[in-house]
Design an enzyme around this catalytic site. Structure first.
Site, short mmCIF file in Angstrom:
data_model
loop_
_atom_site.label_atom_id
_atom_site.label_comp_id
_atom_site.label_asym_id
_atom_site.label_seq_id
_atom_site.Cartn_x
_atom_site.Cartn_y
_atom_site.Cartn_z
N LYS A 81 16.35 36.62 1.98
CA LYS A 81 17.20 36.17 1.05
C LYS A 81 16.65 34.93 0.59
CE LYS A 81 22.23 34.03 0.92
NZ LYS A 81 23.14 33.59 1.67
N SER A 156 27.67 35.19 -0.51
CA SER A 156 26.56 34.98 -1.37
C SER A 156 25.39 35.95 -1.08
CB SER A 156 26.02 33.63 -1.22
OG SER A 156 25.44 33.26 0.01
N SER A 180 28.95 34.47 3.87
CA SER A 180 27.83 34.93 3.14
C SER A 180 27.00 35.93 3.76
CB SER A 180 27.16 34.08 2.69
OG SER A 180 27.85 33.42 1.57
N1 GLN Z 1 31.94 32.41 -0.23
C1 GLN Z 1 31.81 31.30 0.33
C2 GLN Z 1 31.64 29.91 -0.56
O1 GLN Z 1 31.53 30.36 -1.76
C3 GLN Z 1 30.86 31.30 1.62
C4 GLN Z 1 29.36 30.87 1.08
C5 GLN Z 1 28.38 30.94 2.19
O2 GLN Z 1 28.77 31.51 3.19
N2 GLN Z 1 27.08 30.63 1.71
O3 GLN Z 1 31.35 28.73 -0.22
#
Ligand code: GLN
Length: 505
Positions: A81, A156, A180
């Site tokens: 990632k 994400s 994410s």
């Molecule tokens: N979707 C969540 C956010 O927007 C989680 C993000 C993440 O885990 N990096 O914060």
């Protein structure tokens, strides 16, 4: 064995160990797949063919020389990632502000991957600075869900989930601050684990919210996820919140897949209203399969989970606003000079750079976080959210007195259409209702495929949560469920995914 790109990481590791295949062949097969399908999926922000092949050659040579110190995973390729620093390889965090930045050091996770001799195929797409649930907030355009290219692959970490679901890598890394790793796994029919907070080093992960961020493994099977967890995890003196304890026995748990006598707690607050009918149906069926495998079920009540989302969206922006202050046009990434000013001040350059370099979602959260932390509001917002966090941890403690693991659907719906929620931040945030409590409490969680929703034919995921440092329980339950479901489906769920349009070389 299956075609090299269809094989699991465990199968590849075995075949490499027996010298039935070389790492160069395995890496080349994946590079060919990337060339053929990534135009449609857009999982990668950067592909490092040369670097991956060089690592593969070195591993093949060492194996030919009879090197007995080779790691079991040596030669198995992986995608990383793009929020983890990679020495000599671009690291953008999906943001324009870091375009062209090449870090001078490796994150600990990447250093461990390299030390294991795993070729790094490239860096995967993500929502900018890991803020989002769809990859639509990437500064470089969204990734697409291999099950339906008009839909999101989650976020994400949608680059990592789509890389796996399109067979462009057998393994990928993720980071999970609010879901994410788990939500992208759920909507693509793949597996992902958020380890116990402190179980995998955060050193060299570009921070979103330091008290919530956790790196973890992503794969297509539970065993592969465990194998990568074992590579990534463990104490790191460079991370002050790293836990000084051995990695829980995740691989053994995945191999045994034993849930006999286990008490499974279904979280009342994370089922029913608000969950898509087909998601709920596959969840109920999966729980029944776990009972068939020897587990028992109890319902658990976690009343404070209702406030998890609200607390998270105060704590996360607060921490993010201070973490992102370092992007000041002086130290990293791009520098933009303001228009029409002859001798701009440092502040004016900073403002112009941050205006051009950050996307809307990042700006939204910086403003929210700065507001929540400002004097006069600090106690009312940030302080209050921290109290809610404590109550959520207490809900978990009570639940784990009557259950060994907790379960819920991972995400309330299957993958939504690209564009559908982009202009509605609240709708986007609601994707994380089920995943966020574990981050607030620092607990480990996993998402495993639970089947296709009957109404739309798209993947659904079951989430498993365990007490801190009991990550092995996730793997026991995940592997037991996977075994039962693979028997029912007659193979991996991804075998049912439609073929992608191929660009031939
Ligand atoms: N979707 C969540 C956010 O927007 C989680 C993000 C993440 O885990 N990096 O914060």
């Amino acid at each position: 064995m299956n075609h090299l790109t269809r094989a699991s990481a465990a199968e590849l590791a075995d075949a490499l160990g027996r010298k039935e295949v070389s790492s160069v062949e395995v890496v080349q097969a994946h590079l060919d797949q990337i060339a053929a399908v990534d135009h449609a999926v857009h999982s990668y922000l950067h592909v490092d063919a040369e670097g991956a092949l060089a690592t593969a050659r070195a591993v093949d040579d060492a194996r030919a020389d009879g090197d007995s110190d080779l790691h079991v995973m040596a030669g198995v390729p992986i995608a990383v990632k793009d929020v983890m620093t990679t020495k000599g390889l671009p690291t953008t965090c999906g943001s324009k502000i870091l375009q062209g930045w090449v870090p001078p050091y490796d994150s600990t996770v990447v250093a461990k991957i390299r030390a294991a001799g795993m070729p790094i195929l490239g860096k995967t797409n993500l929502d900018e600075f890991a803020m989002g649930s769809s990859t639509e907030h990437s500064g470089y355009g969204p990734s697409h869900n291999p099950w339906d290219l008009d839909r999101i692959p989650g976020g994400s970490g949608g680059g990592s989930s789509s890389v796996l679901a399109s067979f462009q890598a057998p393994l990928a890394t993720g980071t999970d601050t609010g879901g994410s790793i788990r939500q992208p796994a759920a909507v693509t029919g793949t597996v992902g684990t958020k380890p116990t907070y402190g179980g995998v080093s955060r050193y060299g992960l570009v921070a979103l919210a330091s008290s919530l961020d956790q790196a973890g493994p992503c794969a297509r099977t539970v065993l592969d996820t465990a194998l990568l967890h074992a590579v990534m995890g463990g104490y790191d003196p460079k991370d002050s919140t790293s836990i000084h304890a051995p990695i829980p026995p995740v691989v053994r748990a995945a191999q045994r897949a034993d849930v006999t006598g286990m008490r499974i707690g279904v979280v009342k607050q994370l089922t029913g209203a608000g969950y898509q009918a087909g998601v709920q149906q596959r969840f109920d069926e999966a729980v029944a399969l776990l009972v068939d495998a020897g587990a028992s079920v109890v319902e658990v009540d976690c009343p404070n989970f209702e406030y998890a989302l609200a607390a998270y969206y105060l704590i996360l922006p607060s921490e993010a606003s201070s973490n992102l202050a370092k992007f000041d046009a002086m130290r990293y990434g791009i520098r933009v000079l303001p228009q029409g000013i002859d001798a701009p001040s440092a502040e004016q350059v900073m403002a112009a750079t941050r205006d051009a370099g950050f996307g809307d979602e990042v700006k939204r959260r910086i403003i929210l976080g700065t507001y929540a932390l400002s004097s006069g509001y600090y106690d009312a917002y940030y302080g209050q959210a921290q109290k809610v966090r404590r109550l959520i941890a207490q809900d978990f403690e009570r639940a784990f007195q009557v259950a060994d693991v907790l379960v819920s659907p991972t995400a309330p719906t299957t993958a939504f259409k690209i564009g559908e929620k982009l202009d509605d931040p609240m709708a986007m945030y609601l994707n994380d209702v089920a995943t966020i409590p574990a981050n607030l409490a620092g607990l480990p969680g996993m998402s495993v495929p639970s089947g296709l929703a009957p109404e739309d034919g798209l993947p659904t995921g079951l989430q498993i949560l365990a007490p801190a440092m009991a990550d092995d329980r996730l793997y026991a339950v995940g592997a037991a469920l996977e075994r039962a479901l693979v028997a029912r489906w007659g193979g991996h769920l991804l075998a049912q995914a439609p073929a992608l349009p191929r660009k031939e070389a």
